[in-house]
Motif scaffolding. Structure first.
Motif, short mmCIF file in Angstrom:
data_model
loop_
_atom_site.label_atom_id
_atom_site.label_comp_id
_atom_site.label_asym_id
_atom_site.label_seq_id
_atom_site.Cartn_x
_atom_site.Cartn_y
_atom_site.Cartn_z
N ALA A 140 0.50 3.41 5.78
CA ALA A 140 0.76 3.24 4.35
C ALA A 140 1.09 4.57 3.70
O ALA A 140 2.03 4.69 2.90
CB ALA A 140 -0.45 2.60 3.67
N LEU A 141 0.32 5.61 4.05
CA LEU A 141 0.60 6.95 3.52
C LEU A 141 1.97 7.44 3.99
O LEU A 141 2.74 8.01 3.20
CB LEU A 141 -0.48 7.92 3.96
CG LEU A 141 -0.23 9.39 3.63
CD1 LEU A 141 -0.34 9.65 2.13
CD2 LEU A 141 -1.21 10.30 4.37
N MET A 142 2.27 7.22 5.26
CA MET A 142 3.55 7.68 5.80
C MET A 142 4.72 6.96 5.12
O MET A 142 5.75 7.57 4.82
CB MET A 142 3.58 7.45 7.31
CG MET A 142 2.59 8.32 8.08
SD MET A 142 2.25 7.72 9.75
CE MET A 142 3.88 7.70 10.46
N LEU A 143 4.55 5.67 4.88
CA LEU A 143 5.60 4.91 4.20
C LEU A 143 5.78 5.42 2.77
O LEU A 143 6.92 5.64 2.31
CB LEU A 143 5.24 3.43 4.18
CG LEU A 143 6.25 2.47 3.54
CD1 LEU A 143 7.59 2.55 4.26
CD2 LEU A 143 5.72 1.05 3.56
N GLY A 144 4.66 5.64 2.07
CA GLY A 144 4.75 6.20 0.72
C GLY A 144 5.38 7.57 0.73
O GLY A 144 6.19 7.91 -0.15
N GLY A 145 5.02 8.41 1.72
CA GLY A 145 5.60 9.75 1.82
C GLY A 145 7.10 9.69 2.07
O GLY A 145 7.87 10.48 1.51
N GLY A 146 7.52 8.75 2.92
CA GLY A 146 8.96 8.61 3.19
C GLY A 146 9.73 8.21 1.94
O GLY A 146 10.81 8.75 1.65
N MET A 147 9.19 7.26 1.19
CA MET A 147 9.85 6.82 -0.05
C MET A 147 9.84 7.95 -1.09
O MET A 147 10.82 8.12 -1.84
CB MET A 147 9.17 5.57 -0.60
CG MET A 147 9.40 4.33 0.24
SD MET A 147 8.78 2.80 -0.53
CE MET A 147 7.01 3.01 -0.30
N PHE A 148 8.75 8.72 -1.11
CA PHE A 148 8.67 9.82 -2.08
C PHE A 148 9.70 10.89 -1.76
O PHE A 148 10.36 11.43 -2.66
CB PHE A 148 7.26 10.40 -2.07
CG PHE A 148 6.96 11.29 -3.24
CD1 PHE A 148 7.22 10.89 -4.54
CD2 PHE A 148 6.39 12.54 -3.05
CE1 PHE A 148 6.94 11.70 -5.62
CE2 PHE A 148 6.11 13.37 -4.13
CZ PHE A 148 6.38 12.95 -5.41
N ALA A 149 9.86 11.21 -0.48
CA ALA A 149 10.88 12.19 -0.08
C ALA A 149 12.28 11.68 -0.43
O ALA A 149 13.15 12.46 -0.84
CB ALA A 149 10.77 12.47 1.42
N ALA A 150 12.48 10.36 -0.29
CA ALA A 150 13.78 9.79 -0.62
C ALA A 150 14.12 9.99 -2.09
O ALA A 150 15.30 10.16 -2.45
CB ALA A 150 13.80 8.30 -0.27
N LEU A 151 13.11 9.98 -2.97
CA LEU A 151 13.37 10.22 -4.39
C LEU A 151 13.99 11.60 -4.60
O LEU A 151 14.81 11.78 -5.51
CB LEU A 151 12.06 10.13 -5.19
CG LEU A 151 11.36 8.79 -5.26
CD1 LEU A 151 10.14 8.88 -6.18
CD2 LEU A 151 12.30 7.70 -5.76
N ALA A 173 0.83 -1.21 0.00
CA ALA A 173 0.00 0.00 0.00
C ALA A 173 0.86 1.25 0.00
O ALA A 173 0.52 2.27 -0.62
CB ALA A 173 -0.93 0.00 1.21
N GLY A 174 2.01 1.19 0.69
CA GLY A 174 2.93 2.33 0.69
C GLY A 174 3.51 2.59 -0.69
O GLY A 174 3.62 3.75 -1.12
N VAL A 175 3.87 1.52 -1.40
CA VAL A 175 4.38 1.67 -2.77
C VAL A 175 3.28 2.25 -3.66
O VAL A 175 3.54 3.08 -4.54
CB VAL A 175 4.88 0.31 -3.31
CG1 VAL A 175 5.26 0.42 -4.78
CG2 VAL A 175 6.06 -0.18 -2.49
N GLN A 176 2.04 1.81 -3.43
CA GLN A 176 0.91 2.33 -4.20
C GLN A 176 0.74 3.83 -3.95
O GLN A 176 0.50 4.60 -4.89
CB GLN A 176 -0.36 1.57 -3.80
CG GLN A 176 -1.53 1.82 -4.73
CD GLN A 176 -2.59 0.73 -4.57
OE1 GLN A 176 -2.91 0.01 -5.51
NE2 GLN A 176 -3.15 0.59 -3.38
N TRP A 177 0.87 4.25 -2.69
CA TRP A 177 0.81 5.68 -2.38
C TRP A 177 1.97 6.44 -3.03
O TRP A 177 1.82 7.57 -3.49
CB TRP A 177 0.87 5.89 -0.86
CG TRP A 177 -0.46 5.94 -0.19
CD1 TRP A 177 -0.99 5.02 0.67
CD2 TRP A 177 -1.46 6.96 -0.32
NE1 TRP A 177 -2.23 5.41 1.09
CE2 TRP A 177 -2.56 6.59 0.49
CE3 TRP A 177 -1.53 8.14 -1.05
CZ2 TRP A 177 -3.70 7.37 0.60
CZ3 TRP A 177 -2.67 8.92 -0.95
CH2 TRP A 177 -3.75 8.53 -0.14
N LEU A 178 3.14 5.80 -3.08
CA LEU A 178 4.31 6.42 -3.73
C LEU A 178 3.99 6.75 -5.18
O LEU A 178 4.23 7.88 -5.65
CB LEU A 178 5.50 5.46 -3.65
CG LEU A 178 6.70 5.80 -4.55
CD1 LEU A 178 7.35 7.10 -4.13
CD2 LEU A 178 7.73 4.66 -4.52
#
Length: 441
Positions: free
Chosen positions: A313-324, A12-17
């Protein structure tokens, strides 16, 4: 903490990403080209956009509104900035003057949101944002987004013609995602958007190999006021202030809608914290040459499609997005995601918002007179959306972005109708009218 996350939350985190990426990537690119910025600066703006969007999503989920709702570059500001840039030369202003005026306006809008939000301005907005106004806002937002995604699916070339290969693949992807959501198992249905993006990306690369390489120039991550230093262009500042107030109403629409999915009621404290974070990051956007922030009501479409309401899930996606943003190589890799694939998947995801907007007005009775309270603002907004912005070129520069925006004009008209007209006077008993919208079982 990451080890404790289940595979479901990771997926779900990857999906949010991907959801954040497809909703964000086009913004810094189009704004950078509008200001004639060099490729390196556009790349830097893209990195800053990824970082700030990812961080604010985490902060909102932890200490803001505490829902799984994306906060990012607000679409209402997008049209304003592009319109002002396109009109700058005709009114004798340089792009630097326009950019400096916008920076001042963004700062004022951000501070206004922080102050008014902290003082409980949400209570006033909730009073005037009746179910009809929210229904109008959701209808128009759905139509605007779906129209944009449909155009993006078709892969127009430089001559304005449809690329049949791209369009055909997009339609197949959209049908696939729809079938996965409707007929797939609960697991498959929950990740239909992620599956659609990954399968569509692979299919695009295999079938349409002529993909232009993404920019690889390294941009400055901490460039201040790349559009121009703040100035006192009062017309632009006033327009930005008005748009900032309108953008505040989006928070009411979004949180009032999403709370129904969570089966809870958003508290005054949640509204205040949400406004403070969005206002704070809007001031950051003014400094770093980005669009001001706002809650994405379109997140409701994703939540309704996936049924995954976990904030983690949103927080995980947000963390991965910031990492980009901090890792340019990854940012450039994701920049190669074909726009038509993202548009095809989002086209299906946002169809859920139409049902949300319809449910907002369920139980309200309409007759030949009261139907105007929803038909007039919705149809006016759609009419403006389908009118070329050039048709409003005779209006003053600072009115054009507002008057040419169908969503804004529809919501404003709805607010006026609900405030100035006593509709109860024209209502008929439910049994005497065929236009009643009955509440679903």
């Amino acid at each position: 903490m990451l080890k404790q996350l289940s595979p479901k939350i990771w997926l779900a985190g990857v999906q949010w990403l991907f959801f954040m990426f497809t909703n964000t990537i086009v913004v810094p690119l189009s704004i950078g080209h509008a200001f004639n910025l060099p490729a390196a600066e556009i790349a830097g703006a893209m990195q800053r956009s990824f970082i700030l969007t990812g961080v604010i999503c985490i902060l909102q989920a932890l200490w803001g509104h505490r829902y799984a709702v994306m906060d990012g570059p607000a679409g209402i500001w997008w049209g304003l900035v592009l319109n002002l840039c396109a009109s700058a030369q005709s009114v004798g202003m340089s792009l630097t003057e326009v950019g400096g005026g916008l920076a001042s306006g963004f700062l004022l809008a951000g501070l206004t949101m922080i102050v008014l939000g902290s003082l409980g301005f949400a209570s006033f907005l909730k009073k005037i944002f009746t179910p009809i106004v929210m229904g109008v806002s959701l209808f128009l937002l759905t139509i605007q987004l779906v129209m944009n995604f449909f155009k993006g699916m078709l892969g127009f070339n430089g001559a304005g013609e449809i690329d049949m290969k791209v369009a055909g693949l997009s339609i197949v992807i959209a049908i696939m995602v729809g079938l996965l959501h409707i007929r797939g198992s609960k697991f498959i249905s929950s990740y239909s958007i992620l599956i659609g993006i990954l399968v569509g990306w692979i299919a695009y690369v295999c079938l349409i190999p002529n993909v232009s390489a993404p920019p690889t120039e390294a941009g400055s991550l901490f460039a201040l006021f790349p559009w121009g230093k703040p100035n006192m262009q009062w017309g632009i500042i006033l327009t930005a202030f008005i748009v900032g107030l309108i953008n505040m109403t989006n928070t009411i629409t979004c949180l009032s809608t999403v709370e129904k999915l969570y089966q809870t009621t958003t508290t005054k404290s949640q509204y205040k914290r949400s406004y403070v974070w969005t206002g704070l990051f809007t001031t950051f956007s003014a400094c770093f040459g980005l669009l001001p922030f706002g809650l994405f009501t379109s997140s409701v479409g994703l939540l309704e499609s996936t049924k995954i309401l976990e904030r983690r899930a949103l927080m995980l996606g947000g963390g991965m997005f910031a990492a980009l943003g901090f890792i340019p190589v990854l940012g450039h890799l994701f920049s190669s995601l074909p726009a038509s694939v993202g548009n095809a998947v989002l086209f299906v995801a946002y169809l859920q918002m139409f049902g949300t907007s319809f449910r907002t007005i369920q139980g309200i009775t309409f007759n030949s007179k009261t139907i105007y309270r929803i038909a007039l603002p919705v149809l006016l907004g759609i009419s403006i959306m389908n009118t070329s912005p050039q048709a409003f070129s005779l209006l003053p520069l600072y009115l054009r972005p507002l008057v040419s925006n169908g969503l804004v004009m529809g919501v404003v008209l709805s607010l006026l109708l609900e405030t100035l007209v006593n509709w109860k006077k024209y209502e008929l008993p439910l049994a005497s009218t065929p236009l009643a919208v009955s509440r679903g079982k």
